[in-house]
Design a protein around this motif. Structure first.
Motif, PDB file in Angstrom:
ATOM      1  N   ALA A  11       0.855  -1.244  -0.178  1.00 19.36           N
ATOM      2  CA  ALA A  11      -0.065  -0.068   0.063  1.00 19.36           C
ATOM      3  C   ALA A  11       0.905   1.263  -0.024  1.00 19.36           C
ATOM      4  N   VAL A  12       0.458   2.277  -0.547  1.00 14.49           N
ATOM      5  CA  VAL A  12       1.341   3.672  -0.786  1.00 14.49           C
ATOM      6  C   VAL A  12       0.261   4.519  -0.076  1.00 14.49           C
ATOM      7  N   ALA A  13       1.183   5.335   0.789  1.00 14.64           N
ATOM      8  CA  ALA A  13       0.229   6.472   1.266  1.00 14.64           C
ATOM      9  C   ALA A  13       1.066   7.557   1.329  1.00 14.64           C
ATOM     10  N   MET A  14       0.500   8.619   1.287  1.00 13.57           N
ATOM     11  CA  MET A  14       1.155  10.171   1.404  1.00 13.57           C
ATOM     12  C   MET A  14       1.235  10.384   2.707  1.00 13.57           C
ATOM     13  N   THR A  15       2.280  10.605   3.351  1.00 11.50           N
ATOM     14  CA  THR A  15       2.712  10.601   4.923  1.00 11.50           C
ATOM     15  C   THR A  15       2.857  12.055   5.118  1.00 11.50           C
ATOM     16  N   ALA A  16       3.031  12.926   4.176  1.00  4.63           N
ATOM     17  CA  ALA A  16       3.244  14.439   4.735  1.00  4.63           C
ATOM     18  C   ALA A  16       2.864  15.269   3.445  1.00  4.63           C
ATOM     19  N   ALA A  17       2.403  16.412   3.823  1.00  2.00           N
ATOM     20  CA  ALA A  17       2.067  17.318   2.825  1.00  2.00           C
ATOM     21  C   ALA A  17       2.982  17.993   1.948  1.00  2.00           C
ATOM     22  N   SER A 125      23.771 -11.182  -5.328  1.00  2.00           N
ATOM     23  CA  SER A 125      24.349 -10.589  -3.885  1.00  2.00           C
ATOM     24  C   SER A 125      23.921  -9.133  -3.994  1.00  2.00           C
ATOM     25  N   ASN A 126      23.132  -8.531  -4.802  1.00  2.00           N
ATOM     26  CA  ASN A 126      22.667  -7.119  -4.771  1.00  2.00           C
ATOM     27  C   ASN A 126      21.508  -6.987  -3.996  1.00  2.00           C
ATOM     28  N   LEU A 127      21.143  -6.333  -3.070  1.00  5.26           N
ATOM     29  CA  LEU A 127      20.024  -5.996  -2.223  1.00  5.26           C
ATOM     30  C   LEU A 127      19.443  -4.575  -2.533  1.00  5.26           C
ATOM     31  N   PHE A 128      18.165  -4.735  -2.952  1.00  2.00           N
ATOM     32  CA  PHE A 128      17.430  -3.537  -3.347  1.00  2.00           C
ATOM     33  C   PHE A 128      16.640  -3.080  -2.364  1.00  2.00           C
ATOM     34  N   VAL A 129      17.050  -1.830  -1.736  1.00  2.00           N
ATOM     35  CA  VAL A 129      16.368  -1.372  -0.499  1.00  2.00           C
ATOM     36  C   VAL A 129      15.457  -0.137  -1.025  1.00  2.00           C
ATOM     37  N   ALA A 130      14.146  -0.425  -0.517  1.00  3.77           N
ATOM     38  CA  ALA A 130      12.999   0.656  -1.100  1.00  3.77           C
ATOM     39  C   ALA A 130      12.928   1.698  -0.061  1.00  3.77           C
ATOM     40  N   PHE A 131      12.688   3.060  -0.750  1.00  7.19           N
ATOM     41  CA  PHE A 131      12.442   4.222  -0.161  1.00  7.19           C
ATOM     42  C   PHE A 131      11.374   5.001  -0.546  1.00  7.19           C
ATOM     43  N   GLY A 132      10.814   4.857  -1.728  1.00 10.87           N
ATOM     44  CA  GLY A 132       9.844   5.698  -2.515  1.00 10.87           C
ATOM     45  C   GLY A 132       9.101   4.991  -3.462  1.00 10.87           C
ATOM     46  N   LYS A 133       8.181   5.801  -3.994  1.00  9.98           N
ATOM     47  CA  LYS A 133       7.318   5.283  -5.060  1.00  9.98           C
ATOM     48  C   LYS A 133       7.187   6.567  -6.089  1.00  9.98           C
ATOM     49  N   ASP A 134       7.210   5.762  -7.386  1.00  7.28           N
ATOM     50  CA  ASP A 134       7.198   6.846  -8.433  1.00  7.28           C
ATOM     51  C   ASP A 134       6.055   6.130  -9.647  1.00  7.28           C
ATOM     52  N   ALA A 135       6.029   6.953 -10.762  1.00 12.73           N
ATOM     53  CA  ALA A 135       5.274   6.694 -11.993  1.00 12.73           C
ATOM     54  C   ALA A 135       6.006   6.948 -13.184  1.00 12.73           C
ATOM     55  N   VAL A 136       5.804   6.487 -14.251  1.00 14.47           N
ATOM     56  CA  VAL A 136       6.313   6.860 -15.340  1.00 14.47           C
ATOM     57  C   VAL A 136       5.078   7.094 -16.299  1.00 14.47           C
ATOM     58  N   THR A 137       5.128   8.120 -17.168  1.00 12.07           N
ATOM     59  CA  THR A 137       4.105   8.563 -18.172  1.00 12.07           C
ATOM     60  C   THR A 137       4.946   9.166 -19.296  1.00 12.07           C
ATOM     61  N   TRP A 138       4.085   9.389 -20.251  1.00 11.47           N
ATOM     62  CA  TRP A 138       4.623   9.993 -21.516  1.00 11.47           C
ATOM     63  C   TRP A 138       4.569  11.385 -21.485  1.00 11.47           C
ATOM     64  N   SER A 139       5.450  12.024 -21.970  1.00  9.47           N
ATOM     65  CA  SER A 139       5.437  13.823 -21.838  1.00  9.47           C
ATOM     66  C   SER A 139       5.500  14.166 -23.611  1.00  9.47           C
ATOM     67  N   ALA A 140       5.083  15.194 -23.698  1.00 12.41           N
ATOM     68  CA  ALA A 140       4.813  16.170 -24.883  1.00 12.41           C
ATOM     69  C   ALA A 140       4.981  17.609 -24.780  1.00 12.41           C
ATOM     70  N   TYR A 324       7.615  12.601  -4.886  1.00 12.61           N
ATOM     71  CA  TYR A 324       7.305  10.994  -4.843  1.00 12.61           C
ATOM     72  C   TYR A 324       6.321  10.772  -3.865  1.00 12.61           C
ATOM     73  N   LEU A 325       6.105   9.587  -3.739  1.00  5.83           N
ATOM     74  CA  LEU A 325       4.938   9.062  -2.686  1.00  5.83           C
ATOM     75  C   LEU A 325       5.951   8.388  -1.678  1.00  5.83           C
ATOM     76  N   ALA A 326       5.568   8.816  -0.354  1.00  2.00           N
ATOM     77  CA  ALA A 326       6.383   8.255   0.786  1.00  2.00           C
ATOM     78  C   ALA A 326       5.699   6.784   1.109  1.00  2.00           C
ATOM     79  N   PRO A 327       6.121   5.603   1.103  1.00  2.00           N
ATOM     80  CA  PRO A 327       5.582   4.432   1.221  1.00  2.00           C
ATOM     81  C   PRO A 327       5.484   3.991   2.662  1.00  2.00           C
ATOM     82  N   ALA A 328       4.458   3.040   3.074  1.00  2.00           N
ATOM     83  CA  ALA A 328       4.293   2.353   4.275  1.00  2.00           C
ATOM     84  C   ALA A 328       5.542   1.498   4.472  1.00  2.00           C
ATOM     85  N   ALA A 329       6.135   0.913   3.381  1.00  2.00           N
ATOM     86  CA  ALA A 329       7.192  -0.188   3.557  1.00  2.00           C
ATOM     87  C   ALA A 329       8.456   0.481   3.134  1.00  2.00           C
ATOM     88  N   CYS A 330       8.837   1.388   3.716  1.00  2.00           N
ATOM     89  CA  CYS A 330      10.146   2.166   3.566  1.00  2.00           C
ATOM     90  C   CYS A 330      11.178   1.328   4.131  1.00  2.00           C
TER      91      CYS A 330
END
Length: 336
Positions: A11-17, A125-140, A324-330
């Motif tokens: 779940a993703v939540a906004m935790t700060a304004a 042997s690489n560990l991916f440590v999560a800290f945020g949520k983003d999205a990708v779209t197209w721009s013009a 970005y979005l601040a996740p619950a599972a940081c």
């Protein structure tokens, strides 16, 4: 893939304004500063470089001595000396290049910024440590020939250079030959976007080259260009986290499948950050370093762990201010 901690980002939540303070983004360690051998130093993703630079400023103000946190930008001088005693190397540009630099023999790097998750070819042997949520779209370009919305199939057709699908009028836009652009090959945003739209076989109309998330590139100042863009990075730029090149320029973000990437307040739309177009942001470390009980492991966990600086209320607020979005599972971890 197997999870080594709590399942990331259920779940993703906004935790700060969202704060819109016009503060220029920092860049590289300060002139004349050479990180110490014991400092925590990273490179890689363009998408998160401004945010990690800000974290380095904020975190370093809380500690005396070492280890401090430093982050090298994706672009700038061709050569860098990552830390004291290290050899001069080519500057890593992009998630893939940052991860490769982390895994190089006798690497001076302690982490890599990554806007993509683990993929085939990464080391177990690489560990991916999560800290945020983003999205990708197209721009013009604002005022250009592109419509306001495309479907995933439309995007697939455009980047395949499908026959009879090469004019904006084919997709409800104004007549003009579509110019599909992609960031450089090591870009995590490029890799993520292509996977999201179905991994098309790129057609001859596709041009590779512009630096990701730099709407000021003159190649993008064209009414017919389409270019993938980090929604969070664009929001951060709109909030004033910019440099002379790290800016959205005249590019505007467009919808996919009828879903807008931005809320009416101009923030990243959590609904758009769905399983297809939403992505987790990571800092990648060597698992052996992460589990180390000495200085390095302690410092890495104090920065990136679930109770580390990036996951504090202050850290999450900074993440949100950069778009970005601040996740619950940081601080959750994952690897191959």
């Amino acid at each position: 893939m197997r999870h080594t901690a709590a399942k990331a980002f259920a779940a993703v939540a906004m935790t700060a304004a969202l704060t819109a303070i016009a503060v220029p983004a920092m860049a590289d360690p300060a002139t004349g500063t050479v990180p110490a051998t014991t400092d925590i130093v990273g490179s890689g993703s363009d998408t998160t470089q401004a945010l990690l630079n800000q974290f380095s400023v904020d975190y370093n103000a809380t500690v005396s001595g070492t280890p401090k946190l430093y982050s090298w930008d994706a672009t700038g001088s061709t050569k860098i000396t990552p830390k004291s005693g290290a050899a001069e190397i080519d500057r890593p540009n992009g998630s893939g290049a940052g991860i490769a630099a982390l895994n190089a023999a006798n690497s001076p790097f302690d982490y890599a910024r990554s806007s993509r998750g683990p993929q085939t070819g990464d080391l177990p042997s690489n560990l991916f440590v999560a800290f945020g949520k983003d999205a990708v779209t197209w721009s013009a370009k604002s005022g250009g020939h592109a419509p306001t919305n495309l479907t995933t199939q439309n995007l697939y057709d455009i980047y395949s250079c499908a026959v009879n699908k090469t004019n904006w009028s084919n997709f409800g836009g104004t007549s003009g030959t579509i110019k599909p652009y992609l960031p450089q090959i090591n870009s995590g945003t490029r890799a993520f976007f292509l996977k999201a739209i179905g991994n098309p076989v790129l057609g001859p109309c596709v041009v590779t080259g512009p630096q990701e998330n730099e709407g000021t590139d003159t190649l993008l100042n064209d009414p017919d260009v389409i270019f993938p863009y980090s929604v969070g990075h664009w929001v951060g730029q709109a909030n004033g986290h910019v440099t002379s090149v790290d800016d959205k320029g005249s590019l505007t973000l467009r919808s996919v499948n009828g879903v807008a990437p931005l809320t009416t307040a101009g923030t990243l739309n959590p609904t758009f950050a769905n399983p297809i177009y939403g992505r987790v942001l990571y800092n990648v470390v060597r698992e052996a370093d992460w589990n180390d009980t000495g200085v390095k492991g302690t410092a890495l966990r104090a920065l990136f762990g679930s109770t580390g600086y990036l996951c504090t209320d202050a850290g999450k607020a900074t993440t949100v201010s950069y778009g970005y979005l601040a996740p619950a599972a940081c601080g959750s971890t994952i690897h191959i």
